[in-house]
Design a protein around this motif. Structure first.
Motif: not given
Length: 277
Positions: A75-77, A139-143, A212-214
C-alpha cells in the motif's frame, strides 16, 4: 599478433566484469544458502546446506504479522508511487516547456529541496500530522505527503521532458489541443521511460523506507512495513540466522524481480535525463 592482442583485451575486460559481478552476487548467494540451512548449521562456518530446509520460508511466511507487513508495504509503495508520479509530472512539464516569470527561481527551489535532509523537517512535519491531524500510528502521513510532489522526481522528469522536441507540442496546439490534453495525449506516451525511472526510484525508496515508518507507525504493529517489521523479526530470532536470512530474501525478492523486468525502461529513462541541461 593483432588477434592475440584482441584475445588478451577480451580476457582482461571480461575478467574485470566477472570479478565485479562476483563481488555483487556472492553476498546474495551466501544469503540464500544460509536461509536454507538448519538452525544448528546456520551457526557454523559451513557455506553449503547439508539439507535444503525450504520450510524456513514457510515458517517466516506464517509468522504472525508478516502478511500484514507485506500488505502495508504494498500500500505504501504502490499508492505512494502513483501519487508521486501524478503530482510530479505536471510540475516537471511546466518547468520544462513553459516560459514564465520566476521559472529559474522555481527550479532552484526544487534543487534546494533535494539538498534538504529529511531530518531537518521531521519535527514540524510530525507535529502537523500527529498532533494536528491525529494520524500517528498509521502510514497515511507518508502516503498523503507524496500527493504534493517530490523534488527529485520533479527534477528527473523535467530533465527527461527537455529531450522531447517542442515541435510535437506546437503541432498538438495547432490542432486545437489545450495544455492538459497535450500533456496527456502527446507528452505522456513519449515520457514513459522517464516515468518508469521515477516510478522505480520512488517504489524502491518507499519499499526500503525504515525512517518514515519508525517515526509515524512504530507504536502500532498493525501499521508496520516490511523494513521495520524485519528489524523486529531479527530481534525475536537473533539466534536463528537461517530464518533471519529467509525473511531478508522474502523482503528483497520483489524489488529484485521488479528491477529485472523493468531495467530496460529504467536505464533508458535515467540515461536520457542527462541529454539536456
Amino acid at each position: 599478433m593483432r588477434s592475440r592482442k584482441a584475445v588478451l583485451h577480451w580476457v582482461g575486460v571480461h575478467s574485470l566484469g566477472v570479478a565485479a559481478a562476483l563481488f555483487f552476487v556472492l553476498p546474495f548467494v551466501f544469503l540464500f544458502l544460509t536461509s536454507l540451512m538448519s538452525d544448528r548449521q546456520a551457526l557454523t562456518r559451513d557455506l553449503w546446506p547439508d539439507t535444503w530446509q525450504w520450510d524456513n520460508y514457510l515458517t517466516v511466511w506464517n509468522t504472525p504479522g508478516f502478511l500484514t507487513w507485506w500488505r502495508n508495504t504494498l500500500l505504501y509503495a504502490g499508492l505512494g508511487t502513483l501519487l508521486t508520479v501524478v503530482s510530479s509530472l505536471p510540475v516537471a512539464y511546466a518547468l520544462a516547456k513553459f516560459r514564465f516569470r520566476g521559472r529559474r527561481l522555481s527550479l532552484l527551489l526544487v534543487i534546494a529541496m533535494m539538498m534538504l535532509p529529511p531530518q531537518v523537517v521531521v519535527i514540524p512535519m510530525y507535529l502537523f500530522w500527529a498532533k494536528q491531524l491525529d494520524l500517528s500510528g498509521t502510514l497515511w502521513p507518508l502516503i498523503i505527503s507524496m500527493a504534493f510532489g517530490d523534488a527529485f522526481s520533479i527534477f528527473l522528469l523535467r530533465q527527461f521532458l527537455l529531450t522531447i522536441p517542442d515541435e510535437y507540442l506546437d503541432a498538438a496546439r495547432v490542432d486545437g489541443c489545450g495544455e492538459v490534453r497535450t500533456l496527456l495525449r502527446v507528452v505522456l506516451p513519449m515520457a514513459k521511460p522517464g516515468l518508469a525511472a521515477v516510478a522505480l526510484f520512488q517504489f524502491f525508496s518507499a519499499w526500503n523506507d525504515y525512517f518514515g515508518p519508525q517515526i509515524y507507525a512504530s507504536d502500532n504493529p498493525a501499521a508496520w512495513t516490511l523494513s521495520y517489521g524485519l528489524e523486529s523479526f531479527k530481534g525475536a530470532h537473533h539466534t536463528n540466522w537461517n530464518l533471519t536470512m529467509a525473511a531478508t530474501v522474502l523482503v528483497m525478492a520483489p524489488v529484485i524481480v521488479l528491477f529485472f523486468f523493468a531495467q530496460k525502461a529504467f536505464v533508458e529513462g535515467v540515461t536520457l535525463t542527462g541529454v539536456k541541461g
